[in-house]
Design an enzyme around this catalytic site. Structure first.
Site, mmCIF file in Angstrom:
data_model
loop_
_atom_site.group_PDB
_atom_site.id
_atom_site.type_symbol
_atom_site.label_atom_id
_atom_site.label_comp_id
_atom_site.label_asym_id
_atom_site.label_seq_id
_atom_site.Cartn_x
_atom_site.Cartn_y
_atom_site.Cartn_z
ATOM 1 N N TYR A 146 0.817 -1.213 0.000
ATOM 2 C CA TYR A 146 0.000 0.000 0.000
ATOM 3 C C TYR A 146 0.852 1.266 0.000
ATOM 4 C CZ TYR A 146 -3.956 -3.039 1.167
ATOM 5 O OH TYR A 146 -4.930 -4.016 1.152
ATOM 6 N N ASP A 206 -1.735 -11.512 8.620
ATOM 7 C CA ASP A 206 -0.983 -12.644 8.076
ATOM 8 C C ASP A 206 0.481 -12.603 8.486
ATOM 9 O OD1 ASP A 206 -2.996 -13.973 6.144
ATOM 10 O OD2 ASP A 206 -3.120 -11.862 5.623
ATOM 11 N N HIS A 449 4.550 -6.233 -4.563
ATOM 12 C CA HIS A 449 3.139 -6.481 -4.840
ATOM 13 C C HIS A 449 2.294 -5.250 -4.549
ATOM 14 C CE1 HIS A 449 1.671 -6.830 -0.621
ATOM 15 N NE2 HIS A 449 2.889 -7.241 -0.377
ATOM 16 N N TYR A 530 -11.522 -0.495 0.121
ATOM 17 C CA TYR A 530 -11.502 -0.016 1.500
ATOM 18 C C TYR A 530 -10.132 0.528 1.878
ATOM 19 C CZ TYR A 530 -8.709 -3.695 3.797
ATOM 20 O OH TYR A 530 -7.681 -4.501 4.220
ATOM 21 N N ARG A 531 -9.152 0.326 1.016
ATOM 22 C CA ARG A 531 -7.762 0.658 1.328
ATOM 23 C C ARG A 531 -6.994 0.540 0.026
ATOM 24 N NH1 ARG A 531 -4.706 -3.371 5.568
ATOM 25 N NH2 ARG A 531 -2.847 -2.166 6.055
#
Length: 607
Positions: A146, A206, A449, A530-531
């Site tokens: 992100y 995770d 990623h 949402y993000r």
């Protein structure tokens, strides 16, 4: 410099370090990642350093930094003028995005301040207002996928809260709660709770290296019944953009003799408006303390179902909805595609398929046949909680529901080989942070990623629509599709993971195009993220455009009221403030990405 051979820091040595219990595991992960790297640890920087904030010339910047060093101490202010090193998860940088989707030097800070207290944060904020230098706070900088530790506005000063503000301030065993600073990782909180001997669990994502505070503020999820992290926060201490300090919830009422309120971590609200939500995914304040509820330890049983057909997922979700709503399944379960089971083995994509095109379904099927689970399409990972009788009853209901899907198979951790992913899920779903999720980063060389993360109702039709949209666009732009559903009862967090080689300009270009198109196409159907990653935040914010952008107008009004100089994290989540808004710093789809970073006019593009 972080290299293949540099020792991995432990929690005893560094707040962001690895628990001693996982040190050998961390070394295995690091060795695998570095064996898949094709570039040196760093390359020479091409731009003048440090990069300056907008509207600040170098003499003014030098004066401002000298002033900040005088206020905090030389050792607590660092200029970002050294080589940029991507590192890896347990040794990530705080100078840029380790998973850079643009050029490595694009989203960089001018430097970093390391506050040691709420009072230090106040000092930094007041300094920023005097010198009109934007600051960008991070908890630990592990928001990888992100944007990591990169500031949204290039040249901002990073405020690294983790290095010196990393204490677990209190663990209340009777109230099952704790109070933490931003630099406390899930690893660190777990270890501290274990030391107390209290029968309490934490909830972990995770991977356990991220900040408890940072993840909650970004509304991240874990996998026990306490998996909605912002929902189980309770009370915050916040430095506002003018330097004042605010406490939310019951913390706004002083305790006896001006001590902390005894209900601060017990009740989330206060009298009058509850404002906590204004400080999640925003730039209205810097959270320096947060209360978090802990889960009383209980009996638990993790399990896995496999499903044989690609189109089973609609039936899986329809069967799952009543189980989740009635809390028969007690945690935040996951539905994962078979290709992820190949990736999480830690083996590279080239071992399964030697072409650059998306891996065909028949190739995935042939490799799956050789695995312990066989030729299947979907995996469901869940956990039930409670005493023996309760767990047995819940499992019976779940088995009956999934038995209606032909070919479904039930597995317990002991049914699978040592090292299978289910065994790690059992740890995560009982509050024990792990590192296993790093393994799929070996899928391609120099792997990084992006996450595409829309919210979808827990209904088969909606899930199918979004899944087919995502799958089609992944194929169009040349990426393997790694879909995961995290089930929070009435809605699904659909997490599509785009894995790319961060040294490959074309892979980056295609990843950006894929993200842009998925955001727009999903929003056209009413599904919003949402993000999201830093460079897509303007686009995503604009998709929430009901009633003429009423929501965005409201938050911009708040921003200008509480932060008139726009010094605090301008641009974060699409909230700019009047000082920067409309000057070309926004990143809209259809424009050349790097142009917006220079402050040049950005062409308007239809979302």
């Amino acid at each position: 410099m972080v290299t293949k051979d540099s020792p991995i820091p432990t929690l005893h040595e560094k707040h962001s370090g690895t628990p001693v219990r996982l040190l050998s595991v961390a070394k295995e992960h690091k060795d695998r990642l570095y064996s898949n790297k094709t570039v040196p640890p760093s390359v020479p920087r091409k731009q003048e350093v440090p990069v300056l904030p907008p509207d600040v010339d170098r003499p003014a910047f030098n004066r401002a930094i000298a002033d900040l060093k005088r206020l905090l101490g030389d050792e607590h202010v660092e200029i970002n003028d050294k080589p940029l090193i991507d590192g890896w998860y347990m040794e990530q940088p705080n100078t840029h995005d380790a998973f850079h989707i643009l050029e490595q030097e694009d989203l960089v800070s001018c430097g970093t301040a390391y506050p040691g207290s709420t009072e230090d944060v106040q000092t930094i904020v007041k300094w920023a207002n005097r010198h009109l230098i934007p600051v960008y706070p991070i908890s630990m900088g592990r928001n990888l996928g992100y944007g990591g530790a990169a500031p949204r506005l290039r040249g901002s000063l990073l405020v690294d809260l983790g290095k010196r503000m990393n204490r677990v301030l209190n663990i209340d065993g009777h109230n099952a709660s704790c109070l933490v600073e931003p630099g406390v990782s899930y690893f660190a909180l777990y270890e501290e709770v274990q030391k107390t001997g209290y029968p309490l669990w934490i909830d972990t994502p995770d991977l356990g290296g991220g900040s408890v505070v940072g993840n909650a503020l970004d509304r991240g999820v874990g996998y026990t019944p306490y998996g909605d992290h912002f929902a189980v926060h309770c009370g915050m201490e916040i430095v506002l953009p003018n330097g004042e300090v605010l406490r939310t919830g019951m913390g706004s009422l002083p305790g006896a003799d001006n001590t902390d309120n005894p209900c601060w971590q017990a009740f989330q609200h206060n009298y009058g408006p509850s404002v906590d939500g204004l400080f999640s995914q925003s730039n209205f304040g810097i959270v320096t303390k947060m209360g978090v509820w802990l889960m009383p330890a209980t009996g638990h049983q993790s399990f896995m179902f496999t499903f044989v057909r690609d189109n089973d997922f609609e039936a899986i979700i329809e069967a799952l909805r009543p189980l989740a709503l009635n809390r028969v399944i007690g945690n935040v379960p996951q539905i994962r595609n078979v290709i992820q089971e190949l990736a999480v083995t830690g083996r590279g994509r080239a071992e399964f398929y030697d072409k650059k095109t998306p891996m065909p379904r028949e190739v995935i099927r042939e490799h799956a046949k050789k695995m312990a689970f066989g030729d299947v399409s979907w995996f469901f990972y869940g956990t039930v909680y409670g005493d023996d009788e309760t767990r047995a009853k819940s499992l019976g209901i779940i088995k009956e529901a999934f038995a209606k899907i032909p070919g479904s198979k039930f597995n317990l951790p002991e049914d699978m080989p040592v090292g299978h992913y289910l065994r790690d899920r059992a740890d995560v779903c009982s509050g024990k942070p792990v590192l296993r999720e790093l393994d799929w980063l070996n899928w391609v060389p120099n792997a990084a990623h992006l996450f595409f993360s829309p919210i979808v109702p827990t209904k088969g039709r909606d899930a199918r629509l979004v899944h087919e949209l995502v799958t089609k666009l992944h194929k169009k732009w040349g990426f393997d599709s790694f879909p995961t559903w995290c089930v929070l009862g009435r809605e699904l967090h659909y997490i599509a993971n785009i894995v790319y080689d961060r040294t490959d300009p074309d892979a980056k270009r295609r990843a950006i195009c894929l993200m842009r198109e998925m955001i727009a196409a999903a929003a056209d159907e009413g599904y919003g993220e949402y993000r999201t990653h830093l460079i897509f935040q303007d686009q995503v914010a604009a998709t929430y455009g009901w009633n003429g952008q009423a929501l965005n107008k409201f938050v911009e009004t708040i921003k200008d009221a509480v932060d008139p100089n726009s010094i605090l994290a301008p641009g974060r989540n699409g909230i700019w403030g009047h000082r920067y808004k409309g000057r070309g710093f926004e990143m809209w789809p259809g424009q050349e990405e790097r142009k917006s970073l220079t402050g040049l006019p950005a062409p308007q593009a239809k979302l």
